[in-house]
Every structure is written in C-alpha cells, then in structure tokens.
Design a protein around this motif. Structure first.
Motif, PDB file in Angstrom:
ATOM      1  N   MET A 185      10.643   9.076  22.351  1.00  0.00           N
ATOM      2  CA  MET A 185       9.671   9.382  21.714  1.00  0.00           C
ATOM      3  C   MET A 185       8.733   7.710  21.831  1.00  0.00           C
ATOM      4  SD  MET A 185       8.665   9.796  17.545  1.00  0.00           S
ATOM      5  CE  MET A 185       7.408   9.365  16.908  1.00  0.00           C
ATOM      6  N   LYS A 186       7.449   7.590  21.570  1.00  0.00           N
ATOM      7  CA  LYS A 186       7.189   6.203  21.531  1.00  0.00           C
ATOM      8  C   LYS A 186       6.715   5.371  20.773  1.00  0.00           C
ATOM      9  CE  LYS A 186       3.701   7.777  25.895  1.00  0.00           C
ATOM     10  NZ  LYS A 186       4.870   7.724  26.648  1.00  0.00           N
ATOM     11  N   PRO A 187       6.486   3.920  20.917  1.00  0.00           N
ATOM     12  CA  PRO A 187       6.887   3.818  19.092  1.00  0.00           C
ATOM     13  C   PRO A 187       5.436   3.931  18.582  1.00  0.00           C
ATOM     14  CG  PRO A 187       7.340   1.640  20.803  1.00  0.00           C
ATOM     15  CD  PRO A 187       6.152   3.319  21.408  1.00  0.00           C
ATOM     16  N   CYS A 188       6.172   3.294  17.369  1.00  0.00           N
ATOM     17  CA  CYS A 188       5.185   3.966  16.041  1.00  0.00           C
ATOM     18  C   CYS A 188       5.124   2.603  14.819  1.00  0.00           C
ATOM     19  CB  CYS A 188       5.731   5.097  15.198  1.00  0.00           C
ATOM     20  SG  CYS A 188       5.832   6.307  15.850  1.00  0.00           S
ATOM     21  N   GLU A 189       3.565   2.249  15.105  1.00  0.00           N
ATOM     22  CA  GLU A 189       3.309   1.256  14.142  1.00  0.00           C
ATOM     23  C   GLU A 189       2.270   2.416  12.639  1.00  0.00           C
ATOM     24  OE1 GLU A 189       2.134  -2.138  15.940  1.00  0.00           O
ATOM     25  OE2 GLU A 189       0.210  -2.468  14.921  1.00  0.00           O
ATOM     26  N   LEU A 190       2.716   1.524  11.442  1.00  0.00           N
ATOM     27  CA  LEU A 190       2.032   2.019  10.348  1.00  0.00           C
ATOM     28  C   LEU A 190       1.344   0.488   9.530  1.00  0.00           C
ATOM     29  CD1 LEU A 190       1.921   4.971   7.802  1.00  0.00           C
ATOM     30  CD2 LEU A 190       4.288   3.497   7.060  1.00  0.00           C
ATOM     31  N   HIS A 191       0.291   1.261   9.463  1.00  0.00           N
ATOM     32  CA  HIS A 191      -0.335  -0.295   8.221  1.00  0.00           C
ATOM     33  C   HIS A 191      -0.520   0.261   7.740  1.00  0.00           C
ATOM     34  CE1 HIS A 191      -2.566  -1.828  12.086  1.00  0.00           C
ATOM     35  NE2 HIS A 191      -1.138  -1.967  12.326  1.00  0.00           N
ATOM     36  N   ILE A 192      -0.458  -0.425   6.113  1.00  0.00           N
ATOM     37  CA  ILE A 192      -0.681   0.513   4.515  1.00  0.00           C
ATOM     38  C   ILE A 192      -0.954  -0.617   3.776  1.00  0.00           C
ATOM     39  CG2 ILE A 192       1.986   1.478   5.041  1.00  0.00           C
ATOM     40  CD1 ILE A 192       3.339  -0.650   2.838  1.00  0.00           C
ATOM     41  N   ASP A 193      -1.924  -0.274   2.718  1.00  0.00           N
ATOM     42  CA  ASP A 193      -2.210  -0.273   1.799  1.00  0.00           C
ATOM     43  C   ASP A 193      -2.678   0.032   0.556  1.00  0.00           C
ATOM     44  OD1 ASP A 193      -3.839  -3.351   1.800  1.00  0.00           O
ATOM     45  OD2 ASP A 193      -5.303  -1.964   0.582  1.00  0.00           O
ATOM     46  N   ALA A 194      -2.647  -0.690  -0.632  1.00  0.00           N
ATOM     47  CA  ALA A 194      -2.894   0.137  -1.831  1.00  0.00           C
ATOM     48  C   ALA A 194      -3.996  -1.081  -2.553  1.00  0.00           C
ATOM     49  CB  ALA A 194      -1.656  -0.781  -2.821  1.00  0.00           C
ATOM     50  N   SER A 195      -4.716  -0.025  -3.442  1.00  0.00           N
ATOM     51  CA  SER A 195      -5.830  -0.257  -4.488  1.00  0.00           C
ATOM     52  C   SER A 195      -5.953  -0.444  -6.110  1.00  0.00           C
ATOM     53  CB  SER A 195      -7.214  -0.567  -3.185  1.00  0.00           C
ATOM     54  OG  SER A 195      -7.388   1.132  -3.731  1.00  0.00           O
ATOM     55  N   THR A 196      -6.461  -0.527  -6.118  1.00  0.00           N
ATOM     56  CA  THR A 196      -6.429  -0.532  -7.529  1.00  0.00           C
ATOM     57  C   THR A 196      -6.805   1.370  -7.919  1.00  0.00           C
ATOM     58  OG1 THR A 196      -8.423  -0.834  -7.652  1.00  0.00           O
ATOM     59  CG2 THR A 196      -7.062  -2.758  -9.114  1.00  0.00           C
ATOM     60  N   VAL A 197      -7.537   2.208  -6.366  1.00  0.00           N
ATOM     61  CA  VAL A 197      -7.303   3.404  -6.891  1.00  0.00           C
ATOM     62  C   VAL A 197      -6.635   4.173  -6.257  1.00  0.00           C
ATOM     63  CG1 VAL A 197     -10.208   2.991  -7.818  1.00  0.00           C
ATOM     64  CG2 VAL A 197      -9.766   2.927  -5.558  1.00  0.00           C
ATOM     65  N   GLY A 198      -6.451   3.739  -5.049  1.00  0.00           N
ATOM     66  CA  GLY A 198      -5.436   4.243  -4.146  1.00  0.00           C
ATOM     67  C   GLY A 198      -4.555   4.315  -3.628  1.00  0.00           C
ATOM     68  N   LEU A 199      -4.220   4.719  -2.605  1.00  0.00           N
ATOM     69  CA  LEU A 199      -3.278   3.937  -1.032  1.00  0.00           C
ATOM     70  C   LEU A 199      -3.616   5.106  -0.564  1.00  0.00           C
ATOM     71  CD1 LEU A 199      -0.038   5.881  -2.923  1.00  0.00           C
ATOM     72  CD2 LEU A 199      -0.881   3.936  -3.226  1.00  0.00           C
ATOM     73  N   GLY A 200      -3.545   3.866   1.187  1.00  0.00           N
ATOM     74  CA  GLY A 200      -3.889   4.367   1.728  1.00  0.00           C
ATOM     75  C   GLY A 200      -3.129   3.512   3.290  1.00  0.00           C
ATOM     76  N   ALA A 201      -3.277   4.371   4.446  1.00  0.00           N
ATOM     77  CA  ALA A 201      -2.244   4.691   5.393  1.00  0.00           C
ATOM     78  C   ALA A 201      -2.555   5.309   6.982  1.00  0.00           C
ATOM     79  CB  ALA A 201      -0.788   5.023   4.908  1.00  0.00           C
ATOM     80  N   VAL A 202      -2.606   4.591   7.675  1.00  0.00           N
ATOM     81  CA  VAL A 202      -2.736   4.616   9.393  1.00  0.00           C
ATOM     82  C   VAL A 202      -2.083   4.843  10.087  1.00  0.00           C
ATOM     83  CG1 VAL A 202      -4.884   4.522  10.938  1.00  0.00           C
ATOM     84  CG2 VAL A 202      -4.713   3.501   8.499  1.00  0.00           C
ATOM     85  N   LEU A 203      -1.157   5.550  10.684  1.00  0.00           N
ATOM     86  CA  LEU A 203       0.003   5.844  12.138  1.00  0.00           C
ATOM     87  C   LEU A 203      -0.261   5.085  13.191  1.00  0.00           C
ATOM     88  CD1 LEU A 203       2.918   6.242  11.812  1.00  0.00           C
ATOM     89  CD2 LEU A 203       2.252   8.381  12.244  1.00  0.00           C
TER      90      LEU A 203
END
Length: 256
Positions: A1-19
C-alpha cells in the motif's frame, strides 16, 4: 500500500479531514470527511476537539483505509495535539480515545494553518446552512435535477470565499453564465426583462425559474433568490449539484 497522509482540523462547529495518498511522488486526495458537532461536543475545549477529530478521522471515518496500513503521517495546525500520544495528562475519555488509536501506526506533525486550509474548510462546512427540504425535492424521482431549489446560504462566507471546498466564486460565476438554464436568466436579470419563453428546451425548468423571477437578485456577482424575507439563496449551476449532494452525505444520517 502506498503511503498515506491525513490532514485534520476542528472548529467550533465541526470536524474536517482529508486523506491523501502519495502516488508517484505527488499527493492525491483519496477521501474527504466533515462532521458537525453534537451539543455536548460543542462544549469541549479546543485541545479536546482536536483530539476528538484525530480519533474520529483515524478510528472511524478512514478506518478501512488506515487499518493495517504502513506508518502514516497526520498533519494538524494544533501544536499541543502533537504531544497527545505521549502525555500523561488525559482524562478517562482521552484514555479511551488513545486506546482506540493504539492499533494504528502514525505520527503527528504540526503544520501552520495556511498549509492546512483543506481540513480547515471542511471543519467549518457545517456552518453553511443547507435547506434539507430543497435537497429532498431535488433528489425526488419526479423532480428534474435543477439548481433553482437548492438552498445554500452564503451570508457567513467571506468576500471571495465559496460555500464549497475547492470551488471559487469565480468558478461559480462562470458556471452560472454558461449553464443551459441559468445563462438565460442571468442575461434576463442584467436586462431587467423577464424572458418570453416559447418552444424552449427544458420548459419545466424554465417554468420554475419564471415563477421565481420576482425573487431573483445578484449577490457578489452570483444569481440568488430571496427567501425568508431578504436572505440570499444561491442558485446552483447544474454541474455543482453533485457537490452539494456529497457535502450533505454526513449531515443526512452518515455522521460519525
């Protein structure tokens, strides 16, 4: 499997992530995720929200991708989160989350906010109000996939930001102008003359537009209609209807 990288962030209204996955030396998006906060989660302090985002994205949203994967990198613009795997200052909830993450092999790296805008935008996406009844109408078998009934309220967006990730206001304006239906009504609005429609293609769609003629207005160069008094409601070009449907995926019963 090729290497993965995960970007994450939280705000006062929600959570976000990009794989991402690194393919031929370049990062390619594998999946996006966004989740609104529950009432109890809204009371979490900032550091706990960031930890929640880490647990949610790794253990729940992208479990199928990351379970058993080679060591991957998690990027966050919250520096304290980089120490969460080694700190002893965790409450009972924190220890449970840490136990859930123990099965995954990853390291956390701090990234300045300017380089983490993808996850940041997704974490704030739940603050964009979307009229669910309109989406249900658009998805109806008897209803043509026409953007006039899509409700995306943009009063909280900044001057040159769009309600949609990776779609600029310029792109939305261009899409409206070249849209088979909206282009006719954009021109009509500029001339301030309701078009006379005789033997036009898609008469049903034009008929819906004609019914809303008195409600149309321009807001930041984009065609909107006024609803709930004077609130501007974006009229979506046909090409971006799937974007809205995908955005709604989590908010309509698929949240983690």
């Amino acid at each position: 499997m090729k290497p993965c990288e995960l970007h994450i962030d939280a705000s006062t209204v929600g959570l976000g992530a990009v794989l991402y996955q690194v393919i031929d030396g370049a990062k390619k998006v594998i999946a996006y995720a966004s989740k609104s906060l529950s009432k109890s989660e809204e009371r979490y302090p900032a550091h706990k929200l960031e930890f929640l985002c880490l647990k949610w994205s790794v253990w729940k949203k992208f479990n199928d991708y990351l379970w058993g994967a080679p060591k991957f990198l998690v990027r966050t613009d919250n520096n304290p989160l980089t120490y969460v795997l080694t700190t002893s200052k965790l409450d009972a909830t924190g220890h449970r989350w840490l136990a859930a993450l123990a099965a995954f092999d990853f390291e956390i790296e701090y990234t300045p906010g300017v380089s983490n805008q993808d996850a940041d935008a997704l974490s704030r996406l739940p603050s964009v109000r979307i009229d669910i009844a309109s989406v249900q109408a658009m998805c109806s078998v008897d209803f043509a996939p026409f953007a006039a009934t899509m409700a995306v309220f943009a009063e909280k967006t900044e001057e040159e930001t769009s309600p949609f990730l990776h779609v600029s206001l310029t792109e939305l304006r261009q899409a409206q102008n070249v849209d088979e239906i909206l282009g006719v009504w954009m021109t009509a609005m500029r001339k301030r003359e309701c078009p006379i429609l005789k033997r036009t293609p898609n008469p049903a769609k034009h008929g819906i537009m004609k019914k809303n003629w008195q409600k149309f207005c321009f807001y930041r160069g984009l065609l909107h209609r006024k609803v709930e008094g004077e609130k501007p409601q974006l009229v979506l070009p046909t090409k971006y209807i799937p974007t809205v449907c995908n955005t709604l995926h989590d908010d309509m019963g698929h949240q983690g």
